[in-house]
Enzyme design. Structure first.
Site, PDB file in Angstrom:
ATOM      1  N   TYR A   1      -1.653  -1.340  10.236  1.00 42.24           N
ATOM      2  CA  TYR A   1      -1.721  -1.402   8.780  1.00 42.24           C
ATOM      3  C   TYR A   1      -0.492  -0.752   8.160  1.00 42.24           C
ATOM      4  O   TYR A   1       0.158  -1.319   7.273  1.00 42.24           O
ATOM      5  CB  TYR A   1      -2.993  -0.714   8.292  1.00 42.24           C
TER       6      TYR A   1
ATOM      7  N   SER B   1       0.858  -1.181   0.000  1.00 37.13           N
ATOM      8  CA  SER B   1       0.000   0.000   0.000  1.00 37.13           C
ATOM      9  C   SER B   1       0.894   1.230   0.000  1.00 37.13           C
ATOM     10  O   SER B   1       2.015   1.199   0.523  1.00 37.13           O
ATOM     11  CB  SER B   1      -0.890   0.025   1.250  1.00 37.13           C
TER      12      SER B   1
END
Length: 258
Positions: free
Chosen positions: A162, A148
């Site tokens: 995350y 990401s």
């Protein structure tokens, strides 16, 4: 030159393939002639997507909990019972958790780390025999890890596990890539930006948040299915046979503006 993105006849595995960018990549592979195995934990959603994707090619759904090594081993065993080799492994399964820094819970941290980074390592590890059976010097097997852009930059959101896990994905990709290249297995990663999906539904369902997100993207729009599918096809085809250990930021220029 006309076959640089050809994946016809190849066997692919997409974890987290029941929704979002996993399903987008699975469809792209199917439409271009690959046989695709998808897996996810929630069986109802998984089989609904399998039915939808079967309109584009041969799609096989196998439910598995990829956050646990036992679940990974069971999944690999199920694929091994049907295939002698796997040409493409896309490690896409992911989870997120948001909470203020002074309240972030251990169970949230562990859940995200288990699925976002631990599963990538052990899924890749368990698939090594099938990947080695597929790869050749001219046409290596492929592993694509889904990272990401929030593993590259500070998202400004309280998604600490995350962020840490996706940064780890990028570094694990370089490490695995250099250690597995001699087996004719290429390992690379994609770091997506803003794509409409279950992971980003809080933004997508809020007009003000969507507008703010798009304002940060030089291309002025969210990612489309063909954007992620096209990038995956590049990483799976002859065009990327000499690309090893790289992470492609697929974000419409978002992090380049920072």
């Amino acid at each position: 030159m006309k076959n640089l993105f050809d994946v016809s006849g190849k066997v692919a595995v997409v974890t987290g393939g029941s929704s979002g960018i996993g399903a987008m990549m699975a469809r792209g592979l199917l439409e271009n002639g690959a046989k695709v195995y998808i897996t996810a934990r929630k069986e109802e959603r998984l089989h609904a997507m399998q039915k939808e994707l079967s309109a584009y090619g041969e799609c096989v759904a196998i439910a598995a909990d990829m956050s646990k090594v036992e679940g990974i081993e069971a999944f690999v065993a199920a694929v091994s019972a049907q295939e002698e080799k796997v040409d493409i492994l896309i490690n896409n399964a992911g989870a997120n958790w948001a909470a203020p820094v002074d309240q972030f819970p251990e169970n949230g941290w562990d859940k995200v780390m288990d699925i976002n980074i631990k599963s990538i390592f052990f899924t890749t590890q368990k698939f090594i025999p099938l990947l080695k059976a597929a790869g050749t010097a001219d046409d290596p097997a492929r592993v694509i890890n889904i990272a990401s852009i929030n593993g590259i930059r500070n998202s400004g959101m309280p998604t600490y596990a995350y962020t840490a896990s996706k940064s780890a994905v990028i570094h694990l990709t370089t490490h695995l890539a250099t250690d597995m290249a001699h087996w004719n297995i290429n390992v690379n990663a994609i770091a997506p930006g803003f794509f409409p999906s279950n992971m980003t539904k809080q933004i997508v369902e809020n007009e003000a948040m969507t507008k703010a997100a798009l304002a940060q993207i030089p291309r002025g729009r969210a990612g489309k299915p063909e954007d992620i599918a096209g990038t995956a096809l590049y990483l799976c085809g002859a065009a990327s046979a000499w690309l090893v250990g790289q992470t492609i930021a697929l974000d419409g220029g978002m992090i380049s503006r920072a």
